[in-house]
Write an enzyme that holds these catalytic residues in place. Structure first.
Site, PDB file in Angstrom:
ATOM      1  N   GLY C 232      49.946  73.297  49.452  1.00  0.00           N
ATOM      2  CA  GLY C 232      49.436  72.009  48.993  1.00  0.00           C
ATOM      3  C   GLY C 232      49.980  70.828  49.789  1.00  0.00           C
ATOM      4  O   GLY C 232      50.891  70.955  50.612  1.00  0.00           O
ATOM      5  N   HIS C 233      49.438  69.668  49.485  1.00  0.00           N
ATOM      6  CA  HIS C 233      49.755  68.401  50.160  1.00  0.00           C
ATOM      7  C   HIS C 233      51.239  68.045  50.039  1.00  0.00           C
ATOM      8  O   HIS C 233      51.845  68.241  48.998  1.00  0.00           O
ATOM      9  CB  HIS C 233      48.925  67.289  49.543  1.00  0.00           C
ATOM     10  N   ASP C 234      51.787  67.494  51.104  1.00  0.00           N
ATOM     11  CA  ASP C 234      53.141  66.913  51.094  1.00  0.00           C
ATOM     12  C   ASP C 234      54.236  67.942  50.866  1.00  0.00           C
ATOM     13  O   ASP C 234      55.383  67.569  50.590  1.00  0.00           O
ATOM     14  CB  ASP C 234      53.255  65.816  50.022  1.00  0.00           C
ATOM     15  N   ALA C 252      53.750  68.698  47.134  1.00  0.00           N
ATOM     16  CA  ALA C 252      55.011  67.958  47.157  1.00  0.00           C
ATOM     17  C   ALA C 252      56.217  68.806  46.761  1.00  0.00           C
ATOM     18  O   ALA C 252      57.193  68.317  46.206  1.00  0.00           O
ATOM     19  CB  ALA C 252      54.910  66.717  46.272  1.00  0.00           C
TER      20      ALA C 252
END
Lengths: 326, 326, 326
Positions: C232-234, C252
């Site tokens: 996932g993102h970050d 994150a």
């Protein structure tokens, strides 16, 4: 008539048998044994056959490798007893030697066009736009290969096969040599095996089927595979199996004929799931499964035992009550 | 202004109603009932409507099919009582008859270019390089279709839809006719349904959404889907749902409005998950879920019950101790 | 010599520092504080740094945002106490303001060709047919990018990286602003971060790695990732990690060096998995994991505790028997 070469898996065979002395020169090895012996190919330890080269670099596995079917052992010691009729190739870095041999016989060939000129495609087979077909791929008759499918070099597909969009056939094995005393711990074993898909197999969208490291990954006749299924390197799947969506099977496992895996099942490496066994959804198979059994759970076990266990768990409060009142 | 035809799912309708006698000739059937009756389309059993043809080939399901909404039953027996106003089409192999009808009305059309000339694409919609768009696809306005997406024939996409890379819309259903007395046990039901994606839906990368077998797979307005989600054939997803990554939903299931499925959840076929229900990560849903409920576990159950159960399991050693000391 | 900018994550920086008054005009905000202050970039709350803009629109999170490292807070109230040296940008709809700023500095640029002219590709790197490479992508030396891979705009790939077929690098984050009083409940946060892949990383087939919302998603040097993995993102992944097939990691999260995740593991968002931890197959990680620990189960916990628990469950019938007989 063209037939799949399935009676004998075509692992990483040399074009012709190669003298051990020649191999020794290529990898800078000392031969202990008959240097005039002829090697037929190279294989990783799970799938070796007589006449094969194999390699071992950890004392823990010396004996397994020496006692395997391999005839010629690339090894980093002389302090082992050599079984009758075998020979050693002694080097400092057996893994590098293995890599050098594979790279010599199977040098990386960058593809320059979406459908290779060396691919053979049977009559009546439909190849959709935006399909990639690599060097030396063989596809049988009356297949349907949907848009955005990738079929990488040397893979073999039978007749009447359907492969849906986004699926990748022949990606490299996830198989690494690990040494934690160097900057990059993991170094990839080069994959020189193939994927062989027999007649009447159907594969859903977004699947990935890895090629064997040195052997073949095989999907048996009539097996049907749903979307987003992952099948690891050197796995042998039998005939008339049914795999639901998002199943994952690790490397070098054997799934016998007629096995049913329901959705999101995970299967560990180097196991055998026996004929006609059924594994319920989301189970995690970490041990061999006998033919005809039904398994469930993570870790998976006999489904009837597992179901009773779920009932027993429900009875803990009642049991607590009994103990408190006694 | 173009509108999604969502009040009535557009399953496999015939271009015009077709006389039963004509169908009977196509498939070599004997008609029992009014051969002048007109059939509107063909559907598999889960989604039939009045005026539809349906088929059944196993005595176990004869009654279900006869009592369904279908008006005309393709069947391999005459020894059944026919409900008022219905008719039978008697053949030896109902499955083959079904296939023949679908192939007549929806013959396989090999795509010859990446973006079909018969596709309609709305104003303001961005189609990235290497997207495949099949015959008769409709895409609304202000959509963003990212590189390497595959949208197969007849699928319908609304306005303001985002589809990220590698996703496949309209792959064929994983739905087989099984007979274990033939060489290849499984024969695919041809998929003649569509995928219909309503306005403001966003779909992540690497997803696969199968078309309906004879009906539509529908993703409702405003629903957001993360990466690597699989949605099976004929599944109806409501509005404003949220599906996290690697969720898998089997065929012909109904997910009502506002449902949240966390990561790696699996949902079995032909279930209903009620409005605003929430399913926690990795759960396996095997039963209907009531609206507003929170479920957890594999098999999934009410999350508060499941959480108490996890606490009870932790207390077994304490319970053991009490019993040993008593 | 080109080097990856990894000492400082390059989140959504402005080309040059921008006066708060200018930002205020762009988004129609009232400035409370020093309007001559200069903002360096914009970030979502998990990854803000001094000099950054951040936004908050729910009273529940006002304090978290005000106390974060962000210097300038886009907010929908004046009724908060402002920490020393910070400033507010007061608007009715902070989410819309955030979107407007991102769209100004990172307008959507439709790709017009499969491999962008602004991409930089290092010597010795092989790009297979049918690969998509977006604007401003940087790829290092001696990489192998296999057919049907998608690498989206602004992503950065180091040297000696392998990316197998069908994988998507830089898909948008699954990150939504939720308000249930409007027709479409969810509105996407625009993703303006990147994916940064360090040297010697190898990524399997069919993976998806989302870009950061406002920061970078990072895969550390030497990490190896099997097929169908979702990141996932970050998320920040350390060096020499090993992720088996079908692992999913939410946004994150931080995975430290040397972590091993076996097949089908799920990891929740904003967690930390400590150095050299090992998570067994199919586990669901919902809490931080300390360095060196081995975890198992869904929900995952210390593997030795979990294994004892499985043994205790097996003993319930015996316990029942004891209680019944006492």
């Amino acid at each position: 008539m063209w037939k799949l070469p399935l009676t004998k898996f075509s692992n990483m065979r040399f074009p012709t048998p190669v003298a051990l002395s020649w191999i020794a020169e290529l990898i800078g090895a000392e031969v202990i044994g008959d240097e005039h012996a002829l090697a037929g190919g190279i294989n990783e330890i799970h799938r070796v056959e007589p006449g094969d080269l194999a390699f071992v670099d950890h004392p823990k596995y010396y004996n397994t490798c020496l006692q395997s079917a391999a005839s010629f052992i690339i090894i980093n010691t002389k302090e082992v007893s050599i079984p009758e009729g075998k020979a050693l190739l002694v080097v400092n870095q057996p893994f590098d030697a293995y890599t050098a041999i594979v790279e010599y016989f199977r040098p990386f060939q960058p593809a320059v066009k979406p459908v290779s000129d060396t691919a053979k495609i049977g009559a009546g087979t439909y190849i959709a736009p935006q399909v990639f077909i690599g060097e030396h791929v063989i596809i049988g008759r009356n297949c349907r290969i949907q848009p955005n499918v990738t079929i990488l070099e040397h893979c073999v597909i039978g007749d009447d096969v359907v492969i849906q969009s986004g699926t990748v056939i022949g990606s490299d094995a996830f198989y690494y040599n690990t040494k934690k005393d160097r900057e990059n711990w993991y170094r990839r074993m080069l994959s020189c095996g193939r994927v062989v898909i027999e007649d009447a197999v159907e594969i859903g969208a977004g699947c990935t089927i890895d090629r064997g490291v040195s052997h073949d990954t095989v999907i048996g006749r009539g097996t049907k595979i749903d979307n987003q299924v992952h099948i690891g390197h050197d796995t042998i799947v039998g005939r008339n199996c049914l795999f639901a969506a998002q199943v994952g099977i690790a490397g070098a496992t054997t799934i016998e004929d007629g096995v049913v895996l329901w959705g999101q099942v995970g299967v560990n490496k180097t196991l055998t799931i026996g004929k006609n066994a059924v594994i319920y959804a989301q189970s995690g198979v970490g041990v061999d499964v006998e033919p005809g059994k039904i398994y469930f759970g993570s870790p998976a076990e006999d489904a009837s035992i597992k179901k009773r266990e779920l009932v027993w768990i429900k009875r803990i409060p009642e049991l607590w009550q009994k103990v408190m009142n006694s």
